[in-house]
Write a protein that holds these residues in place. Structure first.
Motif, PDB file in Angstrom:
ATOM      1  N   MET A 113     -10.925  -2.609  22.054  1.00 13.34           N
ATOM      2  CA  MET A 113     -11.795  -1.825  21.190  1.00 13.34           C
ATOM      3  C   MET A 113     -12.974  -2.672  20.715  1.00 13.34           C
ATOM      4  O   MET A 113     -12.872  -3.885  20.611  1.00 13.34           O
ATOM      5  CB  MET A 113     -11.031  -1.316  19.962  1.00 13.34           C
ATOM      6  N   LYS A 114     -14.040  -1.997  20.390  1.00 21.21           N
ATOM      7  CA  LYS A 114     -15.196  -2.648  19.772  1.00 21.21           C
ATOM      8  C   LYS A 114     -15.139  -2.374  18.268  1.00 21.21           C
ATOM      9  O   LYS A 114     -15.150  -1.219  17.843  1.00 21.21           O
ATOM     10  CB  LYS A 114     -16.500  -2.108  20.363  1.00 21.21           C
ATOM     11  N   ILE A 115     -15.065  -3.453  17.512  1.00 24.42           N
ATOM     12  CA  ILE A 115     -14.908  -3.348  16.068  1.00 24.42           C
ATOM     13  C   ILE A 115     -16.167  -3.856  15.390  1.00 24.42           C
ATOM     14  O   ILE A 115     -16.659  -4.942  15.709  1.00 24.42           O
ATOM     15  CB  ILE A 115     -13.695  -4.164  15.584  1.00 24.42           C
ATOM     16  N   CYS A 116     -16.675  -3.072  14.452  1.00 30.48           N
ATOM     17  CA  CYS A 116     -17.829  -3.475  13.648  1.00 30.48           C
ATOM     18  C   CYS A 116     -17.347  -3.670  12.214  1.00 30.48           C
ATOM     19  O   CYS A 116     -16.943  -2.717  11.543  1.00 30.48           O
ATOM     20  CB  CYS A 116     -18.923  -2.408  13.694  1.00 30.48           C
ATOM     21  N   MET A 117     -17.347  -4.931  11.756  1.00 27.38           N
ATOM     22  CA  MET A 117     -16.978  -5.229  10.380  1.00 27.38           C
ATOM     23  C   MET A 117     -18.240  -5.176   9.528  1.00 27.38           C
ATOM     24  O   MET A 117     -19.216  -5.872   9.814  1.00 27.38           O
ATOM     25  CB  MET A 117     -16.311  -6.597  10.293  1.00 27.38           C
ATOM     26  N   LEU A 118     -18.201  -4.346   8.511  1.00 24.56           N
ATOM     27  CA  LEU A 118     -19.397  -4.067   7.715  1.00 24.56           C
ATOM     28  C   LEU A 118     -19.169  -4.484   6.271  1.00 24.56           C
ATOM     29  O   LEU A 118     -18.228  -4.042   5.618  1.00 24.56           O
ATOM     30  CB  LEU A 118     -19.714  -2.580   7.784  1.00 24.56           C
ATOM     31  N   THR A 119     -20.049  -5.369   5.757  1.00 27.03           N
ATOM     32  CA  THR A 119     -19.970  -5.790   4.367  1.00 27.03           C
ATOM     33  C   THR A 119     -21.338  -5.687   3.712  1.00 27.03           C
ATOM     34  O   THR A 119     -22.358  -5.997   4.326  1.00 27.03           O
ATOM     35  CB  THR A 119     -19.424  -7.225   4.240  1.00 27.03           C
ATOM     36  N   SER A 120     -21.346  -5.244   2.465  1.00 25.97           N
ATOM     37  CA  SER A 120     -22.609  -5.060   1.748  1.00 25.97           C
ATOM     38  C   SER A 120     -22.905  -6.188   0.770  1.00 25.97           C
ATOM     39  O   SER A 120     -24.034  -6.316   0.291  1.00 25.97           O
ATOM     40  CB  SER A 120     -22.582  -3.732   0.979  1.00 25.97           C
ATOM     41  N   LEU A 135     -28.593  -1.477   1.664  1.00 26.25           N
ATOM     42  CA  LEU A 135     -27.702  -0.456   2.222  1.00 26.25           C
ATOM     43  C   LEU A 135     -28.375   0.320   3.352  1.00 26.25           C
ATOM     44  O   LEU A 135     -27.741   0.626   4.372  1.00 26.25           O
ATOM     45  CB  LEU A 135     -27.233   0.500   1.125  1.00 26.25           C
ATOM     46  N   LEU A 136     -29.641   0.655   3.172  1.00 30.72           N
ATOM     47  CA  LEU A 136     -30.362   1.370   4.234  1.00 30.72           C
ATOM     48  C   LEU A 136     -30.469   0.509   5.493  1.00 30.72           C
ATOM     49  O   LEU A 136     -30.315   1.014   6.619  1.00 30.72           O
ATOM     50  CB  LEU A 136     -31.752   1.778   3.743  1.00 30.72           C
ATOM     51  N   ASP A 193     -19.502   0.834  -1.090  1.00 33.68           N
ATOM     52  CA  ASP A 193     -20.769   1.289  -0.519  1.00 33.68           C
ATOM     53  C   ASP A 193     -20.809   1.052   0.991  1.00 33.68           C
ATOM     54  O   ASP A 193     -21.414   1.838   1.735  1.00 33.68           O
ATOM     55  CB  ASP A 193     -21.973   0.652  -1.220  1.00 33.68           C
ATOM     56  N   ALA A 194     -20.134  -0.006   1.465  1.00 36.10           N
ATOM     57  CA  ALA A 194     -20.005  -0.195   2.911  1.00 36.10           C
ATOM     58  C   ALA A 194     -19.155   0.916   3.508  1.00 36.10           C
ATOM     59  O   ALA A 194     -19.414   1.394   4.626  1.00 36.10           O
ATOM     60  CB  ALA A 194     -19.390  -1.559   3.215  1.00 36.10           C
ATOM     61  N   LEU A 195     -18.143   1.355   2.767  1.00 32.81           N
ATOM     62  CA  LEU A 195     -17.301   2.462   3.225  1.00 32.81           C
ATOM     63  C   LEU A 195     -18.108   3.750   3.335  1.00 32.81           C
ATOM     64  O   LEU A 195     -17.918   4.535   4.276  1.00 32.81           O
ATOM     65  CB  LEU A 195     -16.128   2.646   2.266  1.00 32.81           C
ATOM     66  N   LEU A 196     -19.015   3.973   2.383  1.00 29.60           N
ATOM     67  CA  LEU A 196     -19.883   5.148   2.469  1.00 29.60           C
ATOM     68  C   LEU A 196     -20.683   5.126   3.763  1.00 29.60           C
ATOM     69  O   LEU A 196     -20.796   6.148   4.460  1.00 29.60           O
ATOM     70  CB  LEU A 196     -20.825   5.182   1.258  1.00 29.60           C
ATOM     71  N   ILE A 197     -21.222   3.950   4.109  1.00 26.08           N
ATOM     72  CA  ILE A 197     -21.968   3.820   5.359  1.00 26.08           C
ATOM     73  C   ILE A 197     -21.048   4.073   6.548  1.00 26.08           C
ATOM     74  O   ILE A 197     -21.414   4.768   7.503  1.00 26.08           O
ATOM     75  CB  ILE A 197     -22.605   2.417   5.446  1.00 26.08           C
ATOM     76  N   GLY A 198     -19.839   3.522   6.495  1.00 23.83           N
ATOM     77  CA  GLY A 198     -18.890   3.723   7.584  1.00 23.83           C
ATOM     78  C   GLY A 198     -18.513   5.177   7.767  1.00 23.83           C
ATOM     79  O   GLY A 198     -18.398   5.663   8.899  1.00 23.83           O
ATOM     80  N   VAL A 199     -18.313   5.879   6.662  1.00 26.90           N
ATOM     81  CA  VAL A 199     -17.962   7.304   6.749  1.00 26.90           C
ATOM     82  C   VAL A 199     -19.132   8.103   7.329  1.00 26.90           C
ATOM     83  O   VAL A 199     -18.930   9.023   8.152  1.00 26.90           O
ATOM     84  CB  VAL A 199     -17.541   7.841   5.367  1.00 26.90           C
ATOM     85  N   LEU A 200     -20.356   7.777   6.909  1.00 22.72           N
ATOM     86  CA  LEU A 200     -21.526   8.440   7.502  1.00 22.72           C
ATOM     87  C   LEU A 200     -21.572   8.200   9.009  1.00 22.72           C
ATOM     88  O   LEU A 200     -21.813   9.135   9.792  1.00 22.72           O
ATOM     89  CB  LEU A 200     -22.806   7.921   6.844  1.00 22.72           C
ATOM     90  N   VAL A 206     -12.760   4.777  11.035  1.00 24.43           N
ATOM     91  CA  VAL A 206     -13.076   3.910   9.899  1.00 24.43           C
ATOM     92  C   VAL A 206     -11.805   3.292   9.327  1.00 24.43           C
ATOM     93  O   VAL A 206     -10.764   3.960   9.233  1.00 24.43           O
ATOM     94  CB  VAL A 206     -13.798   4.707   8.785  1.00 24.43           C
ATOM     95  N   ILE A 207     -11.903   2.017   8.972  1.00 25.19           N
ATOM     96  CA  ILE A 207     -10.850   1.332   8.216  1.00 25.19           C
ATOM     97  C   ILE A 207     -11.482   0.801   6.931  1.00 25.19           C
ATOM     98  O   ILE A 207     -12.594   0.274   6.945  1.00 25.19           O
ATOM     99  CB  ILE A 207     -10.227   0.184   9.029  1.00 25.19           C
ATOM    100  N   TYR A 208     -10.764   0.953   5.827  1.00 30.02           N
ATOM    101  CA  TYR A 208     -11.254   0.457   4.543  1.00 30.02           C
ATOM    102  C   TYR A 208     -10.401  -0.723   4.090  1.00 30.02           C
ATOM    103  O   TYR A 208      -9.176  -0.626   3.989  1.00 30.02           O
ATOM    104  CB  TYR A 208     -11.206   1.564   3.489  1.00 30.02           C
ATOM    105  N   ASP A 209     -11.053  -1.831   3.809  1.00 27.03           N
ATOM    106  CA  ASP A 209     -10.411  -3.081   3.420  1.00 27.03           C
ATOM    107  C   ASP A 209     -10.710  -3.328   1.948  1.00 27.03           C
ATOM    108  O   ASP A 209     -11.841  -3.632   1.571  1.00 27.03           O
ATOM    109  CB  ASP A 209     -10.982  -4.212   4.291  1.00 27.03           C
TER     110      ASP A 209
END
Length: 378
Positions: free
Chosen positions: A1-8, A66-67, A87-94, A103-106
């Motif tokens: 899988m390709k995983i994108c870890m997103l942090t704000s 965030l944008l 806020d990173a989760l909001l981006i992930g859900v979008l 989406v995974i929430y950490d």
């Protein structure tokens, strides 16, 4: 899988995100980290792709960050977005609904109390309570749209379990295969105090005062501050004439941090429970001290108490009491054999129980289950 870890808010080299989770996931998946930084760019580090977006100088301009994160996120052809803040989760859900991804929430923190504190809203005020309730409700609503959740501790997970979610506990235990120098026979009296960016709630002021008092009995004692020291705190140290026994290292790379800590004789961890997130915290610094065989002097708070009490690796104190911290330091210096025993207990507990390899297995299995569920639905 390709995983994108997103942090704000965290940097791309964060200990939990990069050193632990991303490196573990990279054993079985393609991993990209998208994070804010002083400059934008793209690079490969230890097989992990790092994408940074420029962070404005003012925190008031966080929406611009965030944008930029959203744009970078949508440009990634990821299968899973692994998000580290609300806020990173909001981006992930979008991204999930725009691109049909998962989406995974950490959950690192108790964000309903952390966010008002970061905004300097007085604890217990009407505004703080209202914002806390709003953050909690939005965070829970977004977390329900994630395919899976992780939480850093049982205390952090509790709020989600009360609402029917079941986070996998992924604690910030130490990595034990770094070939870190370990010497059970320590000379000198060098106390270690570690924090990424030292703030008042870390208790550095209380520790400096305690060490000053201990020096009346043990004039050779020193204190090493590992991490970034705020300018006002640095001026306070210099102005008090205490800079003769205090050394500050500034930020250190991961391995260099361990090498410096290994020169200590005890570790100080005296978080002040000024708001709820601190009260239930289980800092990774505790396990780092334990891994290196340092007896700890730690705040008597629930999660910390559970580990220190079970491992018998240090002394619990009232973090607001300089007298209690002073007495604990003096006790360790008066009883070097006992200090050595506590340090050995802590190291053994990390090697046997509180180590990242255990958490890695939970992390990888969660992703295998996610991948299997996706394959079964195709």
């Amino acid at each position: 899988m390709k995983i994108c870890m997103l942090t704000s808010t965290h940097g791309p080299g964060d200990g939990r995100i990069f050193q632990k989770e991303a490196k573990s996931l990279a054993k079985e998946h393609d991993v990209t980290i998208i994070a804010p930084s002083n400059e934008s760019g793209s690079s490969i580090t230890e097989g992990i792709r790092i994408v940074t977006v420029k962070r404005p100088d003012s925190t008031a301009l966080h929406p611009i960050t965030l944008l930029r994160l959203l744009r970078a996120c949508l440009a990634e052809d990821a299968d899973v977005y692994h998000c580290h803040e609300p806020d990173a989760l909001l981006i992930g859900v979008l991204a999930k609904y725009l691109k049909g991804k998962r989406v995974i929430y950490d959950i690192h923190e108790h964000w309903p109390s952390e966010i008002p504190f970061d905004l300097r809203i007085p604890n217990g005020s009407l505004i703080q309570r209202a914002l806390s309730a709003f953050v909690s409700s939005v965070e829970i609503a977004l977390a329900r749209r994630a395919e899976s959740t992780f939480a850093v501790s049982e205390s952090v997970a509790a709020r989600f379990r009360e609402r029917g979610l079941e986070p996998v506990i992924l604690s910030n235990y130490s990595i034990t295969d770094l070939d870190i120098p370990y010497s059970p026979n320590r000379n000198g009296r060098n106390l270690m105090f570690m924090a990424g960016n030292m703030q008042s709630f870390h208790g550095v002021g209380e520790c400096i005062e305690a060490v000053s008092r201990v020096r009346k009995r043990y004039p050779d004692v020193s204190l090493t501050l590992v991490g970034n020291v705020r300018e006002d705190l640095s001026e306070h140290i210099s102005g008090s004439g205490r800079n003769g026994f205090i050394t500050s290292t500034g930020f250190l790379p991961y391995r260099e941090m361990y090498e410096r800590l290994s020169k200590g004789t005890a570790g100080l961890l005296v978080f002040q429970p000024t708001y709820y997130n601190i009260s239930i915290g289980l800092p990774n610094k505790l396990f780092d001290y334990m891994l290196l065989g340092l007896p700890v002097i730690a705040s008597d708070l629930p999660e910390i108490r559970s580990v220190v009490g079970r491992a018998d690796c240090g002394i619990l104190v009232d973090p607001g009491s300089v007298n209690a911290i002073t007495e604990a330091i003096t006790y360790l210096f008066d009883h070097p054999g006992e200090a050595e025993r506590m340090g050995a207990n802590g190291r053994r507990a990390v090697l046997e129980t509180y180590n990242w390899s255990r958490m890695e297995s939970y992390l990888l299995q969660t992703y295998r289950n996610l991948d299997g569920a996706a394959s079964g639905s195709e």
